[in-house]
Structure formats: structure tokens, C-alpha cells
Enzyme design. Structure first.
Site, PDB file in Angstrom:
ATOM      1  N   HIS A 114       1.336  -1.880   0.141  1.00 45.19           N
ATOM      2  CA  HIS A 114      -0.005   0.469  -0.390  1.00 45.19           C
ATOM      3  C   HIS A 114       0.990   1.757   0.023  1.00 45.19           C
ATOM      4  O   HIS A 114       1.401   1.407   0.554  1.00 45.19           O
ATOM      5  CB  HIS A 114      -0.672  -0.006   1.304  1.00 45.19           C
TER       6      HIS A 114
ATOM      7  N   ASP B 244      -7.975  -5.646   0.080  1.00 50.25           N
ATOM      8  CA  ASP B 244      -8.510  -5.834  -1.150  1.00 50.25           C
ATOM      9  C   ASP B 244      -7.856  -7.107  -1.211  1.00 50.25           C
ATOM     10  O   ASP B 244      -8.183  -8.494  -2.153  1.00 50.25           O
ATOM     11  CB  ASP B 244      -7.861  -5.167  -2.286  1.00 50.25           C
TER      12      ASP B 244
HETATM   13  N1  CMC Z   1       3.740  -7.718  -4.928  1.00 44.51           N
HETATM   14  C1  CMC Z   1       5.131  -8.170  -5.621  1.00 44.51           C
HETATM   15  N2  CMC Z   1       5.875  -6.448  -4.843  1.00 44.51           N
HETATM   16  C2  CMC Z   1       5.187  -5.572  -4.488  1.00 44.51           C
HETATM   17  C3  CMC Z   1       4.150  -5.136  -4.439  1.00 44.51           C
HETATM   18  C4  CMC Z   1       3.424  -5.930  -4.913  1.00 44.51           C
HETATM   19  N3  CMC Z   1       2.436  -6.330  -4.049  1.00 44.51           N
HETATM   20  N4  CMC Z   1       4.075  -3.933  -3.782  1.00 44.51           N
HETATM   21  C5  CMC Z   1       4.933  -2.937  -4.483  1.00 44.51           C
HETATM   22  N5  CMC Z   1       5.652  -4.199  -4.426  1.00 44.51           N
HETATM   23  C6  CMC Z   1       7.601  -3.230  -4.459  1.00 44.51           C
HETATM   24  C7  CMC Z   1       7.913  -2.869  -5.382  1.00 44.51           C
HETATM   25  O1  CMC Z   1       7.993  -3.411  -6.584  1.00 44.51           O
HETATM   26  C8  CMC Z   1       8.988  -2.076  -5.328  1.00 44.51           C
HETATM   27  O2  CMC Z   1      10.303  -2.728  -5.394  1.00 44.51           O
HETATM   28  P1  CMC Z   1      11.436  -1.792  -5.620  1.00 44.51           P
HETATM   29  O3  CMC Z   1      11.388  -0.684  -4.060  1.00 44.51           O
HETATM   30  O4  CMC Z   1      12.409  -3.080  -5.342  1.00 44.51           O
HETATM   31  O5  CMC Z   1      11.633  -1.548  -6.828  1.00 44.51           O
HETATM   32  C9  CMC Z   1       8.726  -1.337  -4.057  1.00 44.51           C
HETATM   33  O6  CMC Z   1       7.468  -2.182  -3.490  1.00 44.51           O
HETATM   34  C10 CMC Z   1       7.510  -0.214  -3.513  1.00 44.51           C
HETATM   35  O7  CMC Z   1       6.451  -0.564  -4.453  1.00 44.51           O
HETATM   36  P2  CMC Z   1       6.213   0.923  -5.108  1.00 44.51           P
HETATM   37  O8  CMC Z   1       4.846   0.579  -6.086  1.00 44.51           O
HETATM   38  O9  CMC Z   1       7.067   2.086  -5.024  1.00 44.51           O
HETATM   39  O10 CMC Z   1       5.148   1.594  -3.732  1.00 44.51           O
HETATM   40  P3  CMC Z   1       4.240   2.896  -4.081  1.00 44.51           P
HETATM   41  O11 CMC Z   1       3.380   2.995  -3.375  1.00 44.51           O
HETATM   42  O12 CMC Z   1       4.370   2.514  -5.502  1.00 44.51           O
HETATM   43  O13 CMC Z   1       2.237   1.660  -4.585  1.00 44.51           O
HETATM   44  C11 CMC Z   1       0.719  -0.377  -4.729  1.00 44.51           C
HETATM   45  C12 CMC Z   1       1.728   0.679  -3.723  1.00 44.51           C
HETATM   46  C13 CMC Z   1      -0.849  -0.527  -3.692  1.00 44.51           C
HETATM   47  C14 CMC Z   1      -0.007   0.319  -5.664  1.00 44.51           C
HETATM   48  C15 CMC Z   1       0.872  -1.844  -4.697  1.00 44.51           C
HETATM   49  O14 CMC Z   1       1.682  -1.873  -3.745  1.00 44.51           O
HETATM   50  C16 CMC Z   1       0.966  -2.512  -5.839  1.00 44.51           C
HETATM   51  O15 CMC Z   1       1.071  -2.637  -6.484  1.00 44.51           O
HETATM   52  N6  CMC Z   1      -0.281  -3.667  -5.152  1.00 44.51           N
HETATM   53  C17 CMC Z   1      -0.658  -4.594  -5.584  1.00 44.51           C
HETATM   54  C18 CMC Z   1      -2.025  -3.861  -6.007  1.00 44.51           C
HETATM   55  C19 CMC Z   1      -2.580  -3.614  -4.592  1.00 44.51           C
HETATM   56  O16 CMC Z   1      -2.474  -4.543  -3.647  1.00 44.51           O
HETATM   57  N7  CMC Z   1      -3.459  -3.024  -4.926  1.00 44.51           N
HETATM   58  C20 CMC Z   1      -4.331  -2.661  -3.336  1.00 44.51           C
HETATM   59  C21 CMC Z   1      -3.862  -1.018  -3.317  1.00 44.51           C
HETATM   60  S1  CMC Z   1      -4.877  -0.732  -1.534  1.00 44.51           S
HETATM   61  C22 CMC Z   1      -6.706  -0.063  -1.768  1.00 44.51           C
HETATM   62  C23 CMC Z   1      -6.799   1.562  -1.807  1.00 44.51           C
HETATM   63  O17 CMC Z   1      -7.043   1.838  -1.361  1.00 44.51           O
HETATM   64  O18 CMC Z   1      -7.151   1.541  -2.788  1.00 44.51           O
END
Ligand code: CMC
Length: 443
Positions: free
Chosen positions: A320, A378
Site C-alpha cells: 500500500h 483487497d
Molecule cells: N508485490 C510485489 N512487490 C511489490 C508489491 C506487490 N504487491 N507492491 C510493491 N512491491 C515492491 C515494488 O516492486 C517496489 O520494489 P522496488 O523498491 O524494489 O522497486 C517496492 O515494493 C515499492 O513499490 P511501489 O510500487 O513503489 O509502491 P507504491 O506505494 O507506489 O505502490 C501499490 C503501492 C498498492 C500500488 C503497490 O503495492 C501494488 O501494486 N500492490 C498491488 C495492487 C494492490 O493490491 N492495490 C490495492 C491497494 S489498497 C486499495 C486502496 O486503498 O485503493
């Protein structure tokens, strides 16, 4: 009825401010710092450009507060979510969705009379203009229900002209109640249209969530057996999704509203944003992932893929932007999931076994621990919603039904903010510098 305070209280801000200084390339700028009631303070950079001829740069808004708000607070590090100060687990455990709606909209929990007045007012607005029924028929039968939601909610402004004047507080209130009341009807109709069943009108003798389930699952040919455990679970799911401060769809609603657009158009914009798989679409994606994994012996392979930088696969329902600890909504959702499966006699649901084992393995894995990736709301909501009888395409629609109150409360707060201006971000331009037009035959 409690009236909402202006989000910006000048005397309070003066008392809670301090002087900050920022030195950039040898020049020092005075920037006020405002203290929050809890959580990080903010540095006011609104005069930075005028003073320094420089913009600030923060793609994805990871360090930028876009507004002042008194509605919802999240402490992502400690896994805390408060609506108007009340912890989400207490509201979900002890209250009901309409009570949370009142709290989010007006600032305090209602007393008995206030609640019954509010419930009565919401109930009076549950029906949809009859002509809107024909509007549905313009969509293809296989349209995604979120596409229908964006269209129908946007079209509300064409049907309810008497609540689109954003400068009239009474009209703002009526539009807010209309949207909270009509959203379940609109969502249930989108579902019924997709499966080719007749629309079921709202029944005002039922509570908000029981009425919604009835509109989705009852048919004229036989009596629908209502289960209070399932209605309670639906209600709790609505509470968990009701607001989440300045997330992408809420920020979209605020930005759309900042131009003076009518509230129905703003909520339609919020629904469009929510549809994306990184936001509201994640529960659908999490369920598909669990189905794809299929059984516990395949989990290590998917964990390996999630950690592989060259593979775009991510564990859906994990991680998240704000929570770097267990999402407090996920705790309640996991419990609700067990309650629903127990009530339906589906305790051995294989997907639940996969989800629990996946969570266990991921939470012991160095990659997920180091990146602070925990299950989010989720992760368990897809299994729960499917058990309640909803197809995956409806999951984000249910999120939209619940989040409407958050969007509208945030929209109202913005409109009532005396400092509100049109939202207009700036940019770091890296495109071509000025050049002259070249006629086509010389290119
Ligand atoms: N599985 C594997 N690796 C992950 C995941 C995951 N679900 N989420 C983040 N990472 C890794 C990502 O690859 C990155 O690694 P590195 O630093 O080595 O490049 C690191 O963790 C940080 O990720 P980020 O994408 O920069 O983090 P963010 O804050 O931009 O993204 C997120 C948050 C929710 C979009 C992401 O965690 C994700 O894609 N999760 C899966 C989708 C999901 O479950 N979304 C629902 C969010 S909750 C509902 C809501 O409140 O809207």
C-alpha cells in the site's frame, strides 16, 4: 443536525504555525509550517514560486498535502485509520454504515433522533427517476458495470437539476443525501441489467445493506431469503471502504470539484479513477490471482515471480502507498470473510486456504518484510464478496457504493473551505524548446 466547520480555522492555524526556512542554491526562503492535530506537520510552499521562480516536484504526491482536512486520518506506519477520530475497527464492530455516513458528513456520531432523521432522509431518496431506466438500456448487455456506473452517475446531473447549485448549502446537502441513497439502487440495476433480470425497486423497510442485497439478488419469481449475517457483513464492508483521506479517486473528486463542476459529475470522475487496478480494481485482481494460483503447492512459484524484477507480476492485495504495516481494514475484512464463509457453510473454500497460506509465507519472506508489504483490504475482500454472491466485475462497483460518502464529504469540505481555489498543478517541462512550424512538404 451538526454543521460542518470550515476546514480552515484561521485562529487555530495561527496558533499552530511556526516559521520554517528553506535554503536552495544559496537563497533562503521563509516558509510557514502548520502543525497537524496528529501526524506530520506541513511546510506551506504556496508562495515558493513567487519568491524563487522554482516549482516543487513530487510526482505521485508522496510528500505533498493537497488540502487541509478534518475528516479521515491514516497513520500508515502504525496501521491506524480514524474517521473523525474514531478507529475503523470500533466503527465496523459496533456501528452501522449509515452512522458512519453521518459521522463523515457532519463530523460527529449521531444521537438517536439525529440518526433516525438521517435514515429517514436517505430512505426518501433511494428511488431512481423512472426515465433513467431507459438510460440503462442504451448500454450493451456485456458492458462492464463500472462503465455503466460512470455513465449513470454522471447522468444524474441531467435528472436532478434542483441539487446542482454548489453555492447553495441546502442543495449541497440534498445532492449528498441523494448520492448516498441512490448509489445502491444504481449499482444493483447495473448488475441486474448485465444478467438480464428485471430491476428490483428499493424497499424502504429494509436497512441500507439489506436493501442493497435484496435489490441485487431477489427475483420476482420466488421469495428471497435474507440472511442477517450476510447483510451485516455487507454493511461492514461498506464501513471499511467509506473513506480513505486523499487517495487517488478522492483527489480526483476534489480536483474536478475545484473547477465548480456539479457534485454528480465530480463523483462520476471519482468512479472513473477508482476503476483502475492499482486502486479499486485490486480486489478483482486479487481474486483472479488466487484463482490462478489455485492450490497451496503453487504458492512458492508465485512468490518467486513477485520478487523477480524482470517479471511484472505483483502479489495483488499486498502493499500500500500509505500502510507500511498491516492495513487495519484487512484485519476486519479477514474476520468478516471467516464469518461469511461460516454462515454459508463454506469454511473449506479452497481459495481461503490459498489466501491464508500465501499470507503466511509472504509475511515470513525477507523481500516482503524488508519492503513492508502487508495484505491490504483487497486481499480478503474478493473471496468475501464472491461468497456473498457477487461476480468479480461487481467488486469495484461495491467499493464505489461505499466510497461515495467519503467522496461527497471531502467534496463538501473543499467547497466550504474559504481558501479553495481551482486545482492547477505545475510541471517540470522537458519537451522541445520553441521551434518554427515546418510545412508538410519540407518534413
Ligand atoms: N508485490 C510485489 N512487490 C511489490 C508489491 C506487490 N504487491 N507492491 C510493491 N512491491 C515492491 C515494488 O516492486 C517496489 O520494489 P522496488 O523498491 O524494489 O522497486 C517496492 O515494493 C515499492 O513499490 P511501489 O510500487 O513503489 O509502491 P507504491 O506505494 O507506489 O505502490 C501499490 C503501492 C498498492 C500500488 C503497490 O503495492 C501494488 O501494486 N500492490 C498491488 C495492487 C494492490 O493490491 N492495490 C490495492 C491497494 S489498497 C486499495 C486502496 O486503498 O485503493
Amino acid at each position: 443536525m451538526t454543521s460542518i466547520q470550515s476546514p480552515v480555522d484561521e485562529s487555530n492555524r495561527a496558533e499552530n504555525s511556526a516559521d520554517g526556512k528553506l535554503t536552495v542554491e544559496g537563497s533562503t526562503y521563509d516558509l510557514p509550517i502548520y502543525k497537524s492535530s496528529i501526524g506530520p506537520a506541513v511546510v506551506d510552499i504556496s508562495r515558493m514560486y513567487a519568491q524563487s521562480d522554482m516549482f516543487t516536484y513530487d510526482p505521485g504526491f508522496t510528500s505533498t498535502a493537497s488540502c487541509e482536512s478534518k475528516i479521515t486520518y491514516i497513520d500508515g506506519g502504525n496501521g491506524i485509520l480514524l474517521y473523525r477520530g474514531y478507529p475503523i475497527d470500533q466503527l465496523a464492530e459496533n456501528g452501522n454504515f449509515l452512522e458512519s455516513c453521518y459521522l463523515l458528513l457532519y463530523g460527529d456520531l449521531p444521537n438517536k433522533d439525529q440518526f433516525s432523521d438521517f435514515e429517514n432522509r436517505i430512505t426518501r431518496h433511494t428511488m431512481l427517476h423512472e426515465q433513467m431506466h431507459s438510460f440503462y438500456k442504451g448500454f450493451r448487455r456485456d458492458a462492464h458495470p463500472m462503465a455503466i456506473m460512470v455513465g449513470v452517475v454522471g447522468a444524474l446531473s441531467a435528472f436532478y437539476h434542483d441539487s446542482t447549485d454548489i453555492n447553495d448549502p441546502v442543495q449541497r446537502d440534498v445532492a449528498s443525501l441523494r448520492m448516498i441513497a441512490k448509489m445502491p439502487t444504481i449499482a444493483a440495476m447495473a448488475y441486474k441489467y448485465a444478467i438480464g433480470q428485471p430491476f428490483v425497486p428499493p424497499q424502504n423497510s429494509l436497512d441500507y445493506s439489506a436493501n442493497f442485497l435484496n435489490m441485487c439478488f431477489s427475483v420476482p419469481a420466488e421469495e428471497y431469503k435474507r440472511d442477517p449475517v450476510l447483510a451485516r457483513a455487507m454493511d461492514r464492508i461498506f464501513i471499511l471502504h467509506a473513506d480513505h483521506e486523499q487517495n487517488a479517486s478522492t483527489s480526483t473528486v476534489r480536483l474536478a470539484g475545484s473547477s465548480g463542476a456539479n457534485p454528480f459529475a465530480c463523483i462520476a470522475a471519482g468512479i472513473a479513477c477508482l476503476w483502475g487496478p492499482s486502486h479499486g480494481g485490486a480486489n478483482e485482481a486479487a481474486l483472479s490471482m488466487l484463482e490462478e494460483i489455485g492450490s497451496v503447492e503453487h504458492i512458492p512459484e508465485y512468490i518467486k515471480r513477485a520478487k523477480d524484477k524482470s517479471d511484472p507480476f505483483r502479489l495483488m492485495g499486498f502493499g500500500h502507498r500509505v500502510y507500511k504495516n498491516y492495513d487495519p481494514r484487512a484485519t476486519v475484512m479477514q474476520k468478516t470473510c471467516h464469518e461469511v464463509l461460516d454462515a454459508l457453510g463454506a469454511r473449506d473454500e479452497p481459495l481461503l486456504q490459498v489466501a491464508m497460506e500465501l499470507e503466511r509465507i509472504a509475511r515470513e519472506d525477507e523481500y516482503f518484510i524488508e519492503k513492508k508489504l502487508y495484505p491490504n483490504i483487497d486481499f480478503y475482500s474478493g473471496i468475501t464478496l464472491r461468497a456473498l454472491g457477487f461476480p468479480a466485475e461487481m467488486f469495484t462497483v461495491l467499493f464505489a457504493v461505499a466510497r461515495t460518502v467519503g467522496w461527497i464529504a471531502q467534496w463538501k469540505e473543499m467547497i466550504e473551505d474559504p481558501h479553495q481555489r481551482i486545482g492547477r498543478p505545475r510541471q517540470l517541462y522537458t519537451g522541445p524548446t520553441q521551434r518554427d512550424y515546418i510545412p508538410e512538404n519540407q518534413r
